[in-house]
Design an enzyme around this catalytic site. Sequence first.
Site, PDB file in Angstrom:
ATOM      1  CG  ASP A 477      -2.214   0.673   1.059  1.00 20.30           C
ATOM      2  OD1 ASP A 477      -2.323   1.518   0.148  1.00 20.30           O
ATOM      3  OD2 ASP A 477      -3.141   0.392   1.843  1.00 20.30           O
ATOM      4  CG  ASP A 547      -9.547   2.517  -0.067  1.00 17.67           C
ATOM      5  OD1 ASP A 547      -9.110   1.372  -0.296  1.00 17.67           O
ATOM      6  OD2 ASP A 547      -8.907   3.375   0.560  1.00 17.67           O
TER       7      ASP A 547
HETATM    8  C1  GLA Z   1      -5.724   1.890   2.197  1.00 23.74           C
HETATM    9  C2  GLA Z   1      -6.174   0.696   1.382  1.00 23.74           C
HETATM   10  C3  GLA Z   1      -7.207  -0.073   2.165  1.00 23.74           C
HETATM   11  C4  GLA Z   1      -6.631  -0.505   3.489  1.00 23.74           C
HETATM   12  C5  GLA Z   1      -6.123   0.698   4.261  1.00 23.74           C
HETATM   13  C6  GLA Z   1      -5.373   0.290   5.511  1.00 23.74           C
HETATM   14  O1  GLA Z   1      -6.736   2.831   2.305  1.00 23.74           O
HETATM   15  O2  GLA Z   1      -6.650   1.087   0.137  1.00 23.74           O
HETATM   16  O3  GLA Z   1      -7.653  -1.180   1.431  1.00 23.74           O
HETATM   17  O4  GLA Z   1      -5.589  -1.421   3.271  1.00 23.74           O
HETATM   18  O5  GLA Z   1      -5.248   1.493   3.462  1.00 23.74           O
HETATM   19  O6  GLA Z   1      -4.900   1.358   6.215  1.00 23.74           O
END
Ligand code: GLA
Length: 735
Positions: A477, A547
Site C-alpha cells: 500500500d 477503496d
Molecule cells: C488503504 C487501502 C485499504 C486498506 C487501508 C489500511 O486505504 O486502500 O484497502 O488497506 O489502506 O490502512
Amino acid sequence: MISYNEKERIFKLDTPNTSYLIGIVDEENFIGHIYYGKRLRDTEAAFLMRTGEPPYVPSKNNRERCSFYDCFPFEYPTGGMGDYRESCLTIRTADGHTGSMLSYVSHEIFDGKPELNGLPATFGTEQECNTLRIICEDKYAGMQVELLFSVFHDTDVITRSVKITNIGQKHFYLTKVYSACIDMDNNDFDMISLHGSWARERYIQRKTLGYGIQNVSSFRGQSGHQDHPFLALVDKNTTQEHGEIYAMNFVYSGNFCAQAEVSQFGFVRMSMGIHPENFCWKLESGESFQAPEVVMVYTDKGFDAMTAAFHKLYKKHLIRSVYKNKKRPILINNWEATYFDFNTEKLLSIAKEASQLGIEMLVMDDGWFGKRNSDTCGLGDWVVNEEKLNGGLKYLVDEVNKLGMKFGIWFEPEMISPDSDLYRAHPDWAIAIPGRPSTEARQQYVLDLSRKEVVDYIYEMVASVLRSANIEYVKWDMNRQLSNIGSICLPADRQGELYHRYVLAVYEMQRRLTEEFPNLLLENCSGGGARFDPGMLYFSPQIWCSDDTDAIERLAIQEGTSLIYPLSTMGAHVSDCPNHVLGRTTPFETRGIVALAGTFGYELDVTKIAQKEKDMIPKQVALYHQFNDLIREGDYYRIASYQKNHLFDCWQVVSEDKMEALVTFVQVLSRPNYKSKRILLKGLAEDKQYKVCFVNDETIESKVYSGDTLMKAGLLIPGLFGDFQARLIQLVAEA
Ligand code: GLA
C-alpha cells in the site's frame, strides 16, 4: 516490421493494421514525423514533410529559420531555438543556457526489445517484436539523444522511450524529458482522459480539444487518484465500435504530464512524459538518463479496438508475475471487517468460517505491527505486535494453512509515522525540507527512498517478515502523496532528482521482492487505486482498484479502469452493506457479479453477515471457478455504459476461439413499465449457434440463437424489478 528507405530517408514502422513514418530531412538532418495511422503499402511519403513550402524554408535561407522550426513536425522537439510549441526536452548547460536542437546521426534496426535500465517496460522475444534506435545529437550542448521505437507483431501497439547521454566535457541539467511526441496536421479531436478522487478513480472524461495547451498531469509523486497517465485524441464521431483514436499510456508510477497542444496553424502536438515541475536531473560527462516508456495505440475502429490492443499487450508483454495467466486464490481481507480491532482469535474465526464457504486465502490488513492500533502511528515498525497476534505470526499462518487456506499480509513500506520507533531513531529518514515544518497526511511522512540505507533497511524488515512464515501474498500500500520535497543526502543541484529517484527506488524494492519471492502474489494498492498504472503492473499482476467497494460506484471505476487494463488486473471484492464509503445497500448477488469482473474476493466479517448472504458465498465461489478463465483470458467488450445512459451497465467477455462468452448486465435504476432491454452482443462468430443461458435467473429458459442475430439484432434482457439488479448470461457455441 521496421524498415528504412535509404533513398527517401524514411523509416516505416508497421504493426498488423497501422504504420508510423519518420523522415530525415535537409542537410541538417532534422528528424520529422510524417504519419501515424492506417497501414500503408509503401514509404514514398517524403513529399508530406513540407520542407519546400515558403516561408518555412529550413536551412538554405536562414532568414525564416524560426518559421520553419515553429511548424516542422519534430519527432522529438527540443526547446529554445524557435519552435514555440511546447518541447519534449529542455536542458540547462553548465553555462546556464537552455536552447538545443537535434540532428540525426545514425540508426539501427534489430529484433527484440532492450530492457530499460531500472525501469519497468514492455517486453517481447526476437520473434515477437523489433526495435528502431535512432541516435541524434546536439553537438553544441554535447548531448546525445537515443530515440527507441518498438513494434509488436501481434498487436497494434508502438512503444517509445528516450535516453539522454552527456557526450560533452561539462555537466548539464535536464529540466524536462518527455518520452513521446506526435505532431499531426489535423486537430478536429475530442480528448479522452481519466480523472477522479479518492474512492472515485478513473472516471472517463471526454471534451473538445481547443487551441492552446490542454493537459492532464500529476506532481503528487505518484500517478494518483486525480488524473491518470493516459490520454487519447479521438475523432468527434468516435464510438465504441468506430472511429479514429490516438492513445498514449505511460509505463511509469510518478509525476507525469500528458498533453495536447493545438498550434496557430491548427496542428496538434501530443506528448507524454515525466512532469517537469520540480524536475531537474544533473548529467555529468559520460552519464545517461533513461526516460520511461510510452505505449501508443492507433486504431480507426473505436474504443473496443483500442482497449483490445492495450489488454493484449499488457497481458502478454508487461506483467511479469507467475500469476499473470493463473486463477488467483479467492481472498478474504479483514480491513472492512475489523479495521484495526483484531487479534489471532478473531482472524482465525473469520478464516474458519471462510474456508468452509470455499474462500481460499486470508489477508491480514493494516494493524498487525508495532503499536499500530489506529492510523496515527507505527508505520516503519514492521515487527509483529504479539499482543494482538498472540502466539506469533507463524502460528497464525500455520493455523490458517491447516484450514487449507493461504495467508497474505499488508505492508506500507514507503511510509513512516512520526509516532514510530523508526522515526524516533531516524527522523532524517523522512522526506523533508530542512528547517521547514513537514506536512502530514494521514498522520504520516514519506521515507526518503533516494537513500540506499533506507531502502535496504525497509526491504530487510519486509523480507524478514515474509521469510518467517508461509506468506503467499502481499498487499503493498501507499497511503499518501509526496510533499515537502527534500533529501538531506542530495546536493543542492540534485534535489530536483528526488521525485524520480523515489520512483526508481520503489521499482528496485519491488524487483528485489519479486526476485527473492518469485511465487509471491503481489497486489499493489494506494489509498485504493491511486497507483494503478502500467509501471506497477510490471511487478504485480493485480492492483486494488478503489477503496470504494460499493457495487454501483464500482461500475464506473471498473469501466474506466478496463478501458486500458485487463480485467485480470482489477482488484475487486464483495463487501458488507450498508457500504462503508457510501451507505448504499445493494443485493449481495449484485455485489458478487460486479466483483467477478475483477480478481474477486471478500472484504467483510463473514462471521457476522446474515445467513442468507453467507449461503450465497459458495454459489459465488462456484461462479468464480466456472468463469474466471474466461474473464481473465477472454476478449473484453463494453456493450453499454451506466455513465452515459444513467440506467444500466453491460459488458461482455468472449473466449479467443469464440466458443464461449459471458455477458454481465446490471440494472442500476428501475423504471415504471420497464420493458425488456435489447442489447447487441459483440465478438461472437457470425456462423455459430450459441446456447444462451441466464445463469442466475431460472425463470428464463435457455435457448439457441445465431451469433449473427445476437450481434446484429440483439438479445432481450427481461425487465427487472428493483434497483441494482444484475444478470449473468452465458453463451456456449454448439459444436
Ligand atoms: C488503504 C487501502 C485499504 C486498506 C487501508 C489500511 O486505504 O486502500 O484497502 O488497506 O489502506 O490502512
